[in-house]
Design an enzyme around this catalytic site. Structure first.
Site: not given
Ligand code: NDP
Length: 296
Positions: A96, A171
Site C-alpha cells: 500500500s 487504496k
Molecule cells: P508486516 O509489517 O507484517 O511485514 C512487512 C514486510 O516488509 C516484512 O516482510 C518485513 O521484513 C518487510 N520489511 C520491513 N521493512 C523493510 C525494509 N526496510 N527493507 C526490506 N523489507 C522490509 O506488514 P504487512 O504484511 O501487514 O503489510 C505489507 C503491506 O501490505 C503494507 O503496505 C500494508 O499496508 C499492506 N496491507 C496489509 C494488510 C494486512 O491485513 N496485514 C491488508 C492490506 C494491505 P521482516 O520480516 O524482516 O520484518
C-alpha cells in the site's frame, strides 16, 4: 512456466505468496532471512539471499513491503534489484504505497525495459489466505493485461483503475474511510455504553440500521465484543495509509477536515500504542479515554 519472485513475507505477503508457490516456480526474499528459508521449506519455493539474486531468476517480481520508501530502497546497491533485473521483467508492487513514489519508480524501471504496476490489495490476512483479495491496479493497459493472470493467484476482484499511481490512490482513500469508521464506531459505542446501552445490543441494532458498516458488522463483533484482539494489520501501517490519503487530498486541492482529524488521532494512537499494535486497538484508546469497556 513463468518464474515469480516475491519480496516481503510479512503478515499479508506470506499468505499471498503461498498461492504463487502452488502455481509454479517461486523465489522468495525477506529482510529477515529466516522467514524466507522457513517459507521456502514449507511451501516448496527457493529462498534467495539478496533482492539481486531474485531479480536474476524471474520474469515477474512482486513486492509487499510497508511503504513505497522500502520498495524504492530495494532497487539500489550492489545487491539491489536493479543489479539483477532483466529487460522484459514485470514488476508488481502490492505494497500500500504512494502514487508519487510509484510514478518515479515506474519511470526508473522503464529505462531498464521493466514494466511496473502498483497493485495494492484489500481483504486482510483472511482474504490473502483464501486467495480472495481485491486488487487495485494502476498501470498502462498492456501492463495490466500481463499483470492480471499473475494477480489472479491471490485475488478475486482485480480492477484496473488508471495509470501508475491510481491503485495506490484508491487504496489510500479506502484506508482513510476505514480509519474514520473505526474511530467513529468506537466513539459512538462508548457514548452509548455510558448512556446505559449494552455494547452488544447497540451493535446488533446498528447492524439493522443505516449506520452499519464493515467495522460494525465484522470487526467489532469479532474482536471488540469478544475481547479477542488478533494482530493482523499494524496500526502503524494504517497511520501510514491515512498519511498517503492526506497527501492525495493536498495534491488534488480537496479539503478533507474529517480525514485531517482522523490522521491526527491515529498518529497519536500509534505513538501511544507502539509500532506493533494492531489497527483495531485504536478503539482501546477510545475505551480508556471514555472510561468504558465495550467487551460484552
Ligand atoms: P508486516 O509489517 O507484517 O511485514 C512487512 C514486510 O516488509 C516484512 O516482510 C518485513 O521484513 C518487510 N520489511 C520491513 N521493512 C523493510 C525494509 N526496510 N527493507 C526490506 N523489507 C522490509 O506488514 P504487512 O504484511 O501487514 O503489510 C505489507 C503491506 O501490505 C503494507 O503496505 C500494508 O499496508 C499492506 N496491507 C496489509 C494488510 C494486512 O491485513 N496485514 C491488508 C492490506 C494491505 P521482516 O520480516 O524482516 O520484518
Amino acid at each position: 512456466m513463468t518464474a515469480v519472485g516475491f519480496l516481503g513475507l510479512g503478515a499479508i505477503g506470506a499468505p499471498m505468496a503461498t498461492h504463487l508457490a502452488r502455481r509454479g516456480p517461486l523465489v522468495v526474499w525477506n529482510r529477515t532471512a529466516t522467514r524466507a528459508t522457513e517459507f521456502a521449506r514449507r511451501f516448496g519455493a527457493r529462498a534467495a539471499a539478496t533482492p539481486r539474486e531474485v531479480a536474476g531468476q524471474v520474469e515477474v517480481l512482486i513486492t509487499c513491503l510497508p511503504s513505497s520508501r522500502e520498495v524504492e530502497a530495494l532497487l539500489d546497491g550492489r545487491d539491489g534489484l536493479l543489479a539483477g533485473l532483466r529487460s522484459g521483467t514485470l514488476f508488481l508492487d502490492c505494497t500500500s504505497g504512494d502514487p508519487a513514489t510509484s510514478r518515479r519508480l515506474a519511470a526508473r524501471l522503464a529505462e531498464r525495459g521493466v514494466a511496473f504496476a502498483d497493485a495494492p490489495v484489500s481483504g486482510g490476512t483472511n482474504g490473502a489466505e483464501a486467495g480472495t483479495l481485491t486488487i487495485m491496479v494502476g498501470a498502462d493497459p498492456a501492463t495490466f493485461a500481463r499483470a492480471r493472470p499473475v494477480l489472479d493467484a491471490f485475488g478475486s476482484r482485480i480492477e484496473h483503475l488508471g495509470d501508475v499511481g491510481a491503485g495506490h490512490a484508491m487504496k489510500a482513500v479506502n484506508q482513510a474511510l476505514l480509519a474514520v469508521n473505526i474511530l467513529a464506531v468506537g466513539e459512538g459505542l462508548a457514548a452509548l455504553a455510558k448512556a446505559g446501552v449494552s455494547p452488544r445490543v447497540a451493535v446488533d441494532v446498528l447492524n439493522q440500521s443505516s449506520g452499519r458498516s464493515f467495522v460494525s458488522q465484522s470487526l467489532v463483533p469479532e474482536r471488540v465484543l469478544t475481547g479477542h484482539w488478533p494482530k493482523t494489520f499494524r496500526l502503524a501501517l494504517l497511520d501510514k495509509d491515512v498519511g498517503i490519503a492526506r497527501e492525495l487530498f493536498r495534491d488534488t486541492g480537496v479539503e478533507a477536515p474529517v480525514l485531517e482529524v482522523t490522521g491526527e488521532i491515529l498518529s497519536r494512537a500509534r505513538a501511544a500504542l507502539g509500532e506493533e499494535a494492531d489497527y483495531l486497538e485504536a478503539i482501546r484508546l477510545v475505551e480508556v479515554q471514555a472510561g468504558v469497556e465495550l467487551r460484552g
